[in-house]
Design a protein around this motif. Structure first.
Motif, PDB file in Angstrom:
ATOM      1  N   LEU A 150      53.339 164.017  57.084  1.00 11.60           N
ATOM      2  CA  LEU A 150      53.757 163.050  58.108  1.00 11.60           C
ATOM      3  C   LEU A 150      54.631 161.961  57.482  1.00 11.60           C
ATOM      4  N   GLU A 151      54.229 161.516  56.281  1.00 10.60           N
ATOM      5  CA  GLU A 151      55.015 160.461  55.621  1.00 10.60           C
ATOM      6  C   GLU A 151      56.397 160.972  55.224  1.00 10.60           C
ATOM      7  N   ARG A 152      56.448 162.205  54.734  1.00 10.41           N
ATOM      8  CA  ARG A 152      57.763 162.774  54.359  1.00 10.41           C
ATOM      9  C   ARG A 152      58.665 162.847  55.586  1.00 10.41           C
ATOM     10  N   GLY A 183      49.236 153.590  41.314  1.00  9.60           N
ATOM     11  CA  GLY A 183      50.087 154.290  42.278  1.00  9.60           C
ATOM     12  C   GLY A 183      50.616 153.388  43.371  1.00  9.60           C
ATOM     13  N   ASN A 184      51.032 154.011  44.454  1.00  6.84           N
ATOM     14  CA  ASN A 184      51.580 153.262  45.580  1.00  6.84           C
ATOM     15  C   ASN A 184      50.521 152.448  46.315  1.00  6.84           C
ATOM     16  N   ASN A 185      49.249 152.842  46.171  1.00 11.37           N
ATOM     17  CA  ASN A 185      48.191 152.030  46.772  1.00 11.37           C
ATOM     18  C   ASN A 185      48.237 150.621  46.162  1.00 11.37           C
ATOM     19  N   GLY A 222      50.900 149.411  44.882  1.00  9.45           N
ATOM     20  CA  GLY A 222      52.171 148.864  45.361  1.00  9.45           C
ATOM     21  C   GLY A 222      51.997 148.145  46.694  1.00  9.45           C
ATOM     22  N   ASP A 223      51.294 148.792  47.611  1.00  7.17           N
ATOM     23  CA  ASP A 223      51.009 148.143  48.914  1.00  7.17           C
ATOM     24  C   ASP A 223      50.322 146.797  48.695  1.00  7.17           C
ATOM     25  N   ALA A 224      49.297 146.824  47.810  1.00  2.00           N
ATOM     26  CA  ALA A 224      48.511 145.613  47.583  1.00  2.00           C
ATOM     27  C   ALA A 224      49.385 144.502  47.002  1.00  2.00           C
ATOM     28  N   VAL A 229      42.549 148.781  50.543  1.00  2.00           N
ATOM     29  CA  VAL A 229      43.867 149.233  50.971  1.00  2.00           C
ATOM     30  C   VAL A 229      43.814 150.749  51.185  1.00  2.00           C
ATOM     31  N   ASP A 230      44.015 151.158  52.397  1.00  2.00           N
ATOM     32  CA  ASP A 230      44.032 152.564  52.848  1.00  2.00           C
ATOM     33  C   ASP A 230      42.643 153.190  52.849  1.00  2.00           C
ATOM     34  N   LEU A 231      41.921 153.125  51.746  1.00  2.00           N
ATOM     35  CA  LEU A 231      40.538 153.630  51.720  1.00  2.00           C
ATOM     36  C   LEU A 231      39.804 152.960  50.572  1.00  2.00           C
ATOM     37  N   LEU A 253      42.971 152.762  44.183  1.00  2.00           N
ATOM     38  CA  LEU A 253      43.329 154.150  44.488  1.00  2.00           C
ATOM     39  C   LEU A 253      43.429 154.343  45.995  1.00  2.00           C
ATOM     40  N   GLY A 254      44.382 155.163  46.398  1.00  2.00           N
ATOM     41  CA  GLY A 254      44.523 155.506  47.814  1.00  2.00           C
ATOM     42  C   GLY A 254      44.373 157.003  47.977  1.00  2.00           C
ATOM     43  N   ILE A 255      45.254 157.593  48.762  1.00  2.00           N
ATOM     44  CA  ILE A 255      45.103 159.030  49.034  1.00  2.00           C
ATOM     45  C   ILE A 255      45.458 159.891  47.821  1.00  2.00           C
ATOM     46  N   GLY A 256      45.994 159.292  46.768  1.00  2.00           N
ATOM     47  CA  GLY A 256      46.244 160.065  45.537  1.00  2.00           C
ATOM     48  C   GLY A 256      45.062 160.009  44.590  1.00  2.00           C
ATOM     49  N   GLY A 257      43.990 159.356  45.002  1.00  2.00           N
ATOM     50  CA  GLY A 257      42.843 159.139  44.102  1.00  2.00           C
ATOM     51  C   GLY A 257      41.907 160.330  44.039  1.00  2.00           C
ATOM     52  N   ARG A 258      41.382 160.592  42.851  1.00  2.00           N
ATOM     53  CA  ARG A 258      40.250 161.519  42.735  1.00  2.00           C
ATOM     54  C   ARG A 258      38.990 160.683  42.893  1.00  2.00           C
ATOM     55  N   PRO A 259      37.901 161.298  43.417  1.00  2.00           N
ATOM     56  CA  PRO A 259      36.685 160.502  43.622  1.00  2.00           C
ATOM     57  C   PRO A 259      36.127 159.943  42.326  1.00  2.00           C
TER      58      PRO A 259
HETATM   59  N1  LIG Z   1      53.559 158.017  50.552  1.00  2.00           N
HETATM   60  C1  LIG Z   1      53.952 157.051  51.402  1.00  2.00           C
HETATM   61  O1  LIG Z   1      54.971 157.166  52.028  1.00  2.00           O
HETATM   62  C2  LIG Z   1      53.157 155.844  51.611  1.00  2.00           C
HETATM   63  C3  LIG Z   1      52.026 155.608  50.850  1.00  2.00           C
HETATM   64  N2  LIG Z   1      51.348 154.483  50.975  1.00  2.00           N
HETATM   65  C4  LIG Z   1      50.332 154.129  50.014  1.00  2.00           C
HETATM   66  O2  LIG Z   1      50.382 154.962  48.888  1.00  2.00           O
HETATM   67  C5  LIG Z   1      49.093 155.465  48.609  1.00  2.00           C
HETATM   68  C6  LIG Z   1      49.169 156.750  47.874  1.00  2.00           C
HETATM   69  O3  LIG Z   1      49.877 156.468  46.698  1.00  2.00           O
HETATM   70  P1  LIG Z   1      49.927 157.475  45.487  1.00  2.00           P
HETATM   71  O4  LIG Z   1      50.285 158.813  45.957  1.00  2.00           O
HETATM   72  O5  LIG Z   1      50.822 156.856  44.490  1.00  2.00           O
HETATM   73  O6  LIG Z   1      48.434 157.554  44.993  1.00  2.00           O
HETATM   74  P2  LIG Z   1      47.389 156.401  44.601  1.00  2.00           P
HETATM   75  O7  LIG Z   1      46.168 156.727  45.326  1.00  2.00           O
HETATM   76  O8  LIG Z   1      47.939 155.058  44.697  1.00  2.00           O
HETATM   77  O9  LIG Z   1      47.115 156.627  43.015  1.00  2.00           O
HETATM   78  C7  LIG Z   1      47.378 157.806  42.324  1.00  2.00           C
HETATM   79  C8  LIG Z   1      47.356 157.467  40.847  1.00  2.00           C
HETATM   80  O10 LIG Z   1      46.006 157.213  40.465  1.00  2.00           O
HETATM   81  C9  LIG Z   1      45.630 158.078  39.393  1.00  2.00           C
HETATM   82  N3  LIG Z   1      44.235 158.446  39.640  1.00  2.00           N
HETATM   83  C10 LIG Z   1      43.773 159.125  40.710  1.00  2.00           C
HETATM   84  N4  LIG Z   1      42.438 159.176  40.705  1.00  2.00           N
HETATM   85  C11 LIG Z   1      42.025 158.542  39.611  1.00  2.00           C
HETATM   86  C12 LIG Z   1      40.741 158.263  39.077  1.00  2.00           C
HETATM   87  N5  LIG Z   1      39.599 158.650  39.677  1.00  2.00           N
HETATM   88  N6  LIG Z   1      40.691 157.581  37.921  1.00  2.00           N
HETATM   89  C13 LIG Z   1      41.826 157.191  37.313  1.00  2.00           C
HETATM   90  N7  LIG Z   1      43.059 157.410  37.784  1.00  2.00           N
HETATM   91  C14 LIG Z   1      43.166 158.074  38.916  1.00  2.00           C
HETATM   92  C15 LIG Z   1      46.574 159.220  39.481  1.00  2.00           C
HETATM   93  O11 LIG Z   1      46.702 159.777  38.219  1.00  2.00           O
HETATM   94  P3  LIG Z   1      46.929 161.362  38.005  1.00  2.00           P
HETATM   95  O12 LIG Z   1      46.392 162.086  39.194  1.00  2.00           O
HETATM   96  O13 LIG Z   1      48.375 161.505  37.872  1.00  2.00           O
HETATM   97  O14 LIG Z   1      46.175 161.658  36.782  1.00  2.00           O
HETATM   98  C16 LIG Z   1      47.848 158.556  39.966  1.00  2.00           C
HETATM   99  O15 LIG Z   1      48.503 157.938  38.860  1.00  2.00           O
HETATM  100  C17 LIG Z   1      48.443 155.531  49.933  1.00  2.00           C
HETATM  101  O16 LIG Z   1      47.032 155.577  49.846  1.00  2.00           O
HETATM  102  C18 LIG Z   1      48.948 154.262  50.578  1.00  2.00           C
HETATM  103  O17 LIG Z   1      48.177 153.156  50.120  1.00  2.00           O
HETATM  104  C19 LIG Z   1      51.757 153.468  51.926  1.00  2.00           C
HETATM  105  O18 LIG Z   1      52.574 152.574  51.234  1.00  2.00           O
HETATM  106  C20 LIG Z   1      52.485 154.032  53.097  1.00  2.00           C
HETATM  107  C21 LIG Z   1      53.607 154.892  52.666  1.00  2.00           C
END
Ligand SMILES: NC(=O)C1=CN([C@@H]2O[C@H](COP(=O)(O)OP(=O)(O)OC[C@H]3O[C@@H](n4cnc5c(N)ncnc54)[C@H](OP(=O)(O)O)[C@@H]3O)[C@@H](O)[C@H]2O)[C@@H](O)CC1
Ligand SMILES: [K+]
Length: 475
Positions: A12-14, A60-62, A64-66, A153-155, A124-130
């Motif tokens: 959806l974002e793309r 990540g971008n999470n 960035g939002d903050a 932020v986001d979750l 961490l946002g939607i790119g986060g591992r639990p």
């Molecule tokens: N896309 C869009 O258009 C928009 C997105 N938006 C925002 O972006 C967010 C998503 O951003 P994002 O994809 O950058 O991921 P995000 O969650 O910030 O972090 C990923 C990083 O964390 C790391 N990492 C992960 N888990 C980990 C752990 N347990 N412990 C340690 N490290 C861990 C992971 O590392 P890696 O997986 O590479 O090892 C990677 O470096 C979304 O939730 C929303 O807030 C809004 O602005 C609206 C527009």
């Protein structure tokens, strides 16, 4: 409210961004987040200017939002401390915060934590591992000890976005500000409890081409969808429920199932369960009849225990081509395939048995389990528990009943729930609606009458709840 998986959200974002990410979506997200943060500060501290906010920033971008949102607050006179807790923070966001007068500090340079009016979880946002690294979990724990409210932020960082599992350390937020659409973790326990109040910020995503992962009902929708009788509705239009529940060992299950069917609005209830239950039913529910005859929905299985002719009882009911609810011990007597007009109402243990997996596997990913239950049996499945999920075979979207207080879950509440669902089913509604409406009515009634009410008393309150809704609709 609908929820979409991480994979769907990325799609959806793309689509909303086009080929190039020019930061527009992040700016929309940050603007919405900053507005909620300002509201929270005004509510909690009485003002925005001069308050003190801590921002936890991930890689990540999470984060960035903050940071972009914090820059907006800093321009309004909020004292902002941002601390990079994981990896390298979003460069433009960091620069924006610094330019607005925010401080970027290491954890060692933080003020005493109770000096902060609010903390922002941008880890961490939607790119986060639990889970969270130990040092981040430690800081999050100290913020909780200092009673600093957290806006996620986001979750809430640490939870599993798609399943709602919380296998390790995670943030517990007072408020979660999410962007575009809700994610499953906002609606599924145990992550839902860590979400706090959920605020949805519109960032211009078009969901029309995606089938939602979850469809969560709310109170107003339940009242709108209830099968209210028309002026001309006789008992057959309201629906006749045939209850074959209970046993000599568990007569109470038959009684409670009957309470559910009666108080859920069935036009008539026929009880064909054990003798041992009949005197109590007659004394308390004299409208129930014991003669076999025409029914519009069956209710079988609650409190059967070991039943030698269980297979036969279920097979006969299914062969009658009338829909039905199959609960508890009855589920073990189902044929290989059921029509989707039949509703199974297992709890986690019963669903695990049905699927041949461990109960913990159902609890770790109830969404996958309830879908697998529907796929395996062909029936509609209501998984009971803290989050009540309804899956249909061949339908992606899983429905979520209105949640209630944890008082509800006790011995017998599943029996009355089966009765409530059967009453809706008998009125002619499809099994998935019967499940959502029955479960939501019970939960909302429990919320309106908090406390450990026995299930048959709660069933009586369900009738009061329906009466109150009826009066609101027919003033
Ligand atoms: N896309 C869009 O258009 C928009 C997105 N938006 C925002 O972006 C967010 C998503 O951003 P994002 O994809 O950058 O991921 P995000 O969650 O910030 O972090 C990923 C990083 O964390 C790391 N990492 C992960 N888990 C980990 C752990 N347990 N412990 C340690 N490290 C861990 C992971 O590392 P890696 O997986 O590479 O090892 C990677 O470096 C979304 O939730 C929303 O807030 C809004 O602005 C609206 C527009
Ligand atoms: K977060």
């Amino acid at each position: 409210m609908q929820a979409f998986t991480v994979e769907q959200v990325r799609r959806l974002e793309r689509a909303a961004m086009g080929p190039q990410d020019d930061g527009t979506l992040m700016q929309r997200a940050a603007a919405g987040l900053a507005a909620v943060l300002a509201d929270e500060l005004r509510t909690r501290a009485g003002h925005v200017y001069g308050t003190h906010v801590l921002v936890l920033v991930g890689p990540g971008n999470n984060g960035g939002d903050a940071l972009w949102a914090a820059a907006r607050l800093a321009r309004r006179g909020v004292r902002v401390d941002a601390v990079g807790v994981l990896g390298t923070p979003h460069a433009e966001g960091l620069a924006a915060l610094r330019a607005a007068g925010g401080r970027v500090v290491g954890t060692e340079a933080l003020a005493a934590l109770d000096a902060y009016d609010l903390a922002v979880d941008g880890v961490l946002g939607i790119g986060g591992r639990p889970g969270l690294p130990d040092d981040v979990a430690d800081l999050v724990g100290r913020l909780a000890d200092a009673c600093v409210p957290v806006v996620a932020v986001d979750l809430p960082s640490g939870v599993a976005a798609d399943t709602g599992a919380v296998p390790g350390a995670a943030v517990s937020a007072a408020v979660t500000v999410t962007f575009g659409v809700a994610k499953p973790c906002h609606l599924l326990e145990p992550a839902r409890a860590r979400t706090g109040r959920l605020v949805l910020v519109d960032i211009g995503l078009d969901t029309s081409a995606e089938e939602p992962e979850l469809d969560a009902w709310d109170a107003a929708r339940v009242a709108d969808a209830w099968p209210w009788p028309a002026r001309s509705s006789d008992k057959y239009a309201k629906g006749v429920v045939g209850v074959d529940c209970g046993s000599e060992t568990y007569p109470g299950a038959g009684i409670m199932a009957t309470y559910g069917a009666v108080h859920g609005g069935a036009g008539m209830v026929r009880f064909v369960g054990p003798e041992s239950a009949r005197a109590t039913i007659t004394a308390n529910l004299p409208d129930v009849v014991f003669a076999p005859g025409r029914v519009q929905a069956h209710l079988l299985g609650s409190g059967w225990g070991e039943r030698a002719d269980g297979d036969r009882a279920v097979a006969d009911a299914v062969a009658s081509e009338v829909p039905g609810v199959l609960d508890a011990d009855g589920i073990g007597h189902r044929p290989d395939r059921l029509p989707d007009s039949w509703l199974l109402t297992p709890h986690a243990g019963e669903l695990a048995r049905l699927l041949g997996i461990e109960r913990s596997e159902v609890e770790d990913d109830p969404l996958a389990a309830v879908r697998a239950g529907a796929g395996r049996t062909g029936a509609t499945v209501l998984l009971k528990g803290a989050t009540q999920l309804v899956a249909r075979p061949g339908v992606r979207t899983v429905e979520v009943a209105v949640p209630g207080p944890s008082w509800t879950g006790r011995a017998g509440s599943g029996d009355t729930l089966g009765g409530l669902c059967a009453a809706v089913l008998a009125s002619g509604r499809p099994a998935h609606e019967a499940a959502v409406l029955g479960a939501s009515l019970q939960a909302q009634t429990a919320a309106a009458h908090p406390g450990p009410l026995p299930p048959h008393v709660l069933a009586e309150r369900c009738a009061d709840r329906l009466g109150a809704w009826w009066q609101e609709r027919h003033p």
